[in-house]
Scaffold this active site. Structure first.
Site, PDB file in Angstrom:
ATOM      1  CB  SER A 239     -13.256 124.233  94.257  1.00 39.94           C
ATOM      2  OG  SER A 239     -12.592 123.086  93.773  1.00 39.94           O
ATOM      3  CE  LYS A 284      -8.536 123.701  94.506  1.00 39.47           C
ATOM      4  NZ  LYS A 284      -9.964 123.854  94.844  1.00 39.47           N
TER       5      LYS A 284
END
Length: 350
Positions: A239, A284
């Site tokens: 990611s 996140k």
């Protein structure tokens, strides 16, 4: 007699206290077959990446965000149930049934692919010389109903299907998905230094498509005109690809692109420059906001049609990120991106 009864009660009380203490300790110590996912943090890409041995000393920062994934105890589960942006997953949901060693190896494969794709895409956008050889796909998982159970293993590299080679894992997936359910399929792969060919059948996957029942990621090798070095020991997964790409591109092509801003984001990176979806994006967003980021790049791709059939209200990464930002009342700007160029264009506009 009364004295004996009193002593008996004291012993009973003491035993109850000891058992209670043991139970409390077990609640905090004994691991359960679950994992707890929570916001982690954000880290300046410059701490793990250099280009041509040079330090990027310009103001501002690019930050990749991460989550924490902790083995659960009973006390941890209770805390997770009442804590925002914290989710509980079964051990199998997290590891896919892989051992701890294989799970770590899988995440390292994802990170290796992410780094290669980031270097390729960044230098291509910068007009620099770079080549990338596609070596096949790493096998990351073999589904229980796959006819290749016991034939393919984690870390094998699939190089051909029915004698055909491919330019990416997506090309392989597209080819296999067009085969008929139950068709025989021949897979060529490398395992422990040997090249082998075995047969199996096409099966129906959980997403409703046809396939051979393996999880995979690209196995690539890059050669470029720049020395791009990563130090990502202990960090796994794909990611960080978008933020790696932006960092490399900025150092090579446009040192002023950040303009002193603290920028975070998350998303995988593909060879053609598209930004892929990631898990845990709400956490996140929280990680980025807590780090003081001003901008957060989020993948903005359509929700898979098969998912919408079972959950018509499903949100994509960008929508989920917006929702999380609203819940924590942050001033951080959530920016939707479908490609790396989208992110570059946004930053160039200032």
């Amino acid at each position: 007699m009364k004295q004996n009864n009193s002593r008996r009660k004291e012993r009973h009380l003491l035993m109850s206290l000891v058992l209670l203490l043991v139970a409390l300790l077990a609640a905090f110590i004994v691991p359960l077959p679950y994992y707890i996912e929570a916001p982690g943090g954000a880290q300046d890409v410059r701490t793990v990446l250099t280009v041509d041995g040079e330090t990027d000393s310009e103001d501002g920062s690019y930050n990749f965000t991460y989550i924490t994934m902790m083995p659960a105890t009973l006390a941890g589960l209770v805390h997770a149930w009442v804590t925002p942006f914290t989710d509980i997953y079964s051990q199998n949901e997290v590891t896919g049934g892989a051992s701890t060693e294989d799970f770590t190896r899988i995440n390292n494969f994802y990170m290796e692919t992410s780094q290669n794709m980031a270097e390729y895409q960044a230098l291509t956008l910068a007009g620099e010389e770079i080549s990338m050889d596609y070596l096949g796909v790493y096998v990351l998982q073999i589904m229980e109903d796959s006819t290749f159970q016991g034939i393919l293993h984690i870390a094998d590299t699939v190089t051909k299907v029915n004698g055909q080679s491919f330019e990416s894992s997506q090309d392989l997936i597209d080819y296999v998905s067009k085969q008929e359910l139950g068709d025989d399929v021949e897979v060529t792969f490398q395992s422990n230094g040997q090249t082998l060919t075995e047969k199996g059948q096409i099966i129906k996957l959980d997403n409703g498509k046809n396939g051979i029942g393996i999880g995979l990621t690209d196995h690539t090798q890059v050669a470029s005109s720049h020395d791009v070095a990563f130090s990502t020991a202990g960090i796994g997964g794909p990611s960080a690809g978008l933020m790696f790409t932006l960092s490399i591109y900025t150092q090579v092509a446009d040192p002023d692109l950040r303009s002193g801003r603290h920028i975070a984001g998350s998303g995988t990176i593909e060879k053609e420059g598209t930004v892929g979806d990631i898990g845990g994006i709400d956490k996140k967003v929280v990680s980025a906001a807590n780090s003081g980021a001003e901008i957060f790049f989020a993948p903005d791709n359509p929700v898979d049609e098969e998912i919408l059939k079972t959950d018509p209200s499903a949100k994509n990464n960008y929508q989920t990120a917006l929702e999380a930002a609203k819940k924590i009342d942050t001033d951080m700007v959530i920016v939707p991106v479908k490609t790396v160029q989208d992110a570059i264009d946004y930053l160039e506009k200032g």
